[in-house]
Structures are given as C-alpha cells and as structure tokens.
Design a protein around this motif. Structure first.
Motif, PDB file in Angstrom:
ATOM      1  N   ASP A   1       0.838  -1.197   0.000  1.00 52.90           N
ATOM      2  CA  ASP A   1       0.000   0.000   0.000  1.00 52.90           C
ATOM      3  C   ASP A   1       0.875   1.251   0.000  1.00 52.90           C
ATOM      4  N   ALA A   2       0.302   2.358  -0.436  1.00 48.78           N
ATOM      5  CA  ALA A   2       1.058   3.597  -0.556  1.00 48.78           C
ATOM      6  C   ALA A   2       1.047   4.399   0.737  1.00 48.78           C
ATOM      7  N   ILE A   3       2.199   4.935   1.096  1.00 41.64           N
ATOM      8  CA  ILE A   3       2.302   5.943   2.159  1.00 41.64           C
ATOM      9  C   ILE A   3       2.018   7.296   1.517  1.00 41.64           C
ATOM     10  N   GLN A   4       0.990   7.968   1.984  1.00 41.49           N
ATOM     11  CA  GLN A   4       0.615   9.263   1.405  1.00 41.49           C
ATOM     12  C   GLN A   4       1.304  10.391   2.168  1.00 41.49           C
ATOM     13  N   TYR A   5       2.129  11.136   1.455  1.00 39.52           N
ATOM     14  CA  TYR A   5       2.876  12.235   2.072  1.00 39.52           C
ATOM     15  C   TYR A   5       1.882  13.301   2.539  1.00 39.52           C
ATOM     16  N   PRO A   6       1.801  13.574   3.845  1.00 39.44           N
ATOM     17  CA  PRO A   6       0.770  14.505   4.332  1.00 39.44           C
ATOM     18  C   PRO A   6       1.016  15.928   3.849  1.00 39.44           C
ATOM     19  N   SER A   7      -0.057  16.610   3.528  1.00 41.18           N
ATOM     20  CA  SER A   7       0.043  17.961   2.984  1.00 41.18           C
ATOM     21  C   SER A   7       0.539  18.971   4.012  1.00 41.18           C
ATOM     22  N   PHE A   8       0.444  18.646   5.317  1.00 43.57           N
ATOM     23  CA  PHE A   8       0.815  19.594   6.367  1.00 43.57           C
ATOM     24  C   PHE A   8       2.259  19.414   6.832  1.00 43.57           C
ATOM     25  N   SER A   9       3.037  18.579   6.134  1.00 41.40           N
ATOM     26  CA  SER A   9       4.417  18.330   6.533  1.00 41.40           C
ATOM     27  C   SER A   9       5.363  18.525   5.352  1.00 41.40           C
ATOM     28  N   GLU A  10       6.601  18.909   5.688  1.00 41.96           N
ATOM     29  CA  GLU A  10       7.649  19.017   4.670  1.00 41.96           C
ATOM     30  C   GLU A  10       8.862  18.169   5.052  1.00 41.96           C
ATOM     31  N   GLU A  11       8.708  17.293   6.049  1.00 44.73           N
ATOM     32  CA  GLU A  11       9.831  16.475   6.513  1.00 44.73           C
ATOM     33  C   GLU A  11       9.305  15.138   7.036  1.00 44.73           C
ATOM     34  N   LEU A  12       9.119  14.211   6.124  1.00 48.89           N
ATOM     35  CA  LEU A  12       8.604  12.895   6.461  1.00 48.89           C
ATOM     36  C   LEU A  12       9.772  11.937   6.700  1.00 48.89           C
ATOM     37  N   HIS A  13       9.730  11.188   7.810  1.00 48.22           N
ATOM     38  CA  HIS A  13      10.807  10.272   8.162  1.00 48.22           C
ATOM     39  C   HIS A  13      10.302   8.839   8.268  1.00 48.22           C
ATOM     40  N   HIS A  14      11.197   7.899   7.992  1.00 50.02           N
ATOM     41  CA  HIS A  14      10.951   6.470   8.209  1.00 50.02           C
ATOM     42  C   HIS A  14      11.472   6.052   9.571  1.00 50.02           C
TER      43      HIS A  14
END
Length: 261
Positions: A98-111
């Motif tokens: 399934d896809a991880i959807q990059y949230p619109s309210f963030s500019e720094e997504l981490h694993h």
C-alpha cells in the motif's frame, strides 16, 4: 506459522503462508480467525494472485518512543527512564504494497523501522512471566513520522497518527519465542540503499517491559499492536521513494511514498 490477511475476488480471508522461495509462496486458507482455534482448509492460492492486506486490524496501536539509545541521541533527546508510550489510530494502518501518502501539512517525512508485537488475546495487568501467553506473533512496522510537525507540536497525534503512517506486514510470524524476538536484525532501505541497521537486543526496555507497562493502564484486545521503537538511522522520505523494512525471521514490508491526493 506465517499468517497473512488478504483479499481475492472481493473476499477477505486469513491464510497460512507456505513455501520458501518468494515467487513460489502459497496461502492455505484458514477456517476461522487466528485469534481462536482454527483449521487449515487445504484450499491453496498463490500469493502472487492475492492482494496482501494489513495482517491485523488493530483496535489500537500502542507505540513506544526513544526505546533505542542511539536513536534518542540522534534526535537530541534524553533516554527515558521508563517506557514512553503514544498511540497511532487504526486509520493509520496500511499493508505491504500500500502507498504511504505524504501529508500535505508536513515538509519532513521520516521512516522508522520497528519490530511490532501482535496481541493474541484480551489481557490486562499481565505479569512478566505471562507475557508470552498473550502474544500471537510478530510483524514488521514502519512508524512513519512527520518530523517537523513532531518538533513544533507538544503531542504527537498529527505527527505520527495521520492516515497511512503505520504500515504493517507482510504477515504475522507466530513461531518466534520471546528470546528469539529479542535478538533479531532490523534493516530499512530506501530505493535499495540501507538507511537503518540494528538489533532488537539494543532496546532499552524489553518486550516484557513494554507489555507489562501498558497493561497496567489498559486492556489490550486481540489484534492490537505494540511498536517497540526504532534503531538509529531515521531519515527523510520523498514522493516516489520505495521504503522496505526487513526483520530477520519475519519478512519484508515494502511501501511506496506518493503525493496525498
């Protein structure tokens, strides 16, 4: 036994994963559910013909932060004296593929690669010597985090609880005992490049510690999930990245990051 949850022809079922070669795996469909006595039906379908779903649908995901000392230090945090819990809602859970959807309210997504413990029975105030009795098995998890939001907001509900922030899978491995689960290699790659590599022996608070701690406060239900923390090496994800969590003795959880539509 490796227990997967899957859909085929519009139907959802559990199945026991059989085979060793990735391109030859089959599912023996389970009669019933894995949280009670069940039988294998003998009806088998190739894994390649089904869509893997999250291996369980938890009522709640209880996650523990800063449970690896090097990870705490890499983010400039102190190592907590006691287990440090937070929640991810059931709506954050997705499966392998399934896809991880990059949230619109963030500019720094981490694993954040993690070992996940799947609860097999309703339990409360579990004594240390009975912890093994309440565990169904183990799976791979990715505690996807909006790091910039985590830094600026005092609690982590949005940073760690947004939709698609809790990939789980590909299945639940039930044949690991507590001793073995406490000494497994955890690896995470992004586009094939290794980002995280650690062992569950590095956990500050053990699996027993975490389950004793949380069941002092609340009842866990069959299918609930405990996230045990992440080793050092967390880092950024971008739209288009493919992120894979591999845990020794369990399998590989793979997801692609997409723009939230």
């Amino acid at each position: 036994m490796r227990i997967a949850r899957f859909s085929i022809d519009g139907n959802v079922a559990f199945g026991a994963v059989e085979g060793d070669k990735p391109d030859e795996l089959v599912l023996d469909i389970i009669k019933g559910i894995p949280f009670a006595d069940f039988e294998l039906s003998g009806t088998k379908v190739p894994l390649s013909k089904v869509r893997l779903l999250p291996p369980v649908l938890p009522n709640k995901v209880v996650a523990f932060g800063r449970n690896y000392a090097e990870h705490a230090r890499e983010l400039g945090n102190e190592v907590p004296d006691a287990p440090f819990a937070f929640f991810k809602p059931s709506t954050s859970v997705i499966g392998s593929g399934d896809a991880i959807q990059y949230p619109s309210f963030s500019e720094e997504l981490h694993h954040e690669a993690e070992l996940a413990v799947v609860i097999g029975r309703m339990c409360r105030e579990v004594p240390r010597e009975r912890v093994a009795d309440v565990i169904l098995g183990y799976t791979c998890a990715n505690d996807v985090t909006a790091r910039d939001v985590q830094r600026r907001e005092k609690q982590w509900a949005r940073a760690k609880g947004f939709d698609t922030s809790c990939p789980l899978g590909p299945w639940v491995e039930t044949d690991l005992d507590l001793k073995t689960a406490s000494d497994l290699t955890i690896q995470l790659t992004v586009n094939g490049e290794q980002r995280q590599l650690g062992r569950t022996t590095e956990m500050i608070h053990s699996i027993e510690d975490l389950i004793v701690n949380i069941t002092e406060a609340m009842t866990l239900l069959p299918g609930d999930v405990i996230l045990t923390g992440t080793p050092a090496g967390v880092g950024p994800l971008a739209v288009g990245d493919e992120v894979a969590v591999t845990i020794e003795g369990i399998g590989t959880l793979t997801n692609k990051v997409v723009k939230r539509g």
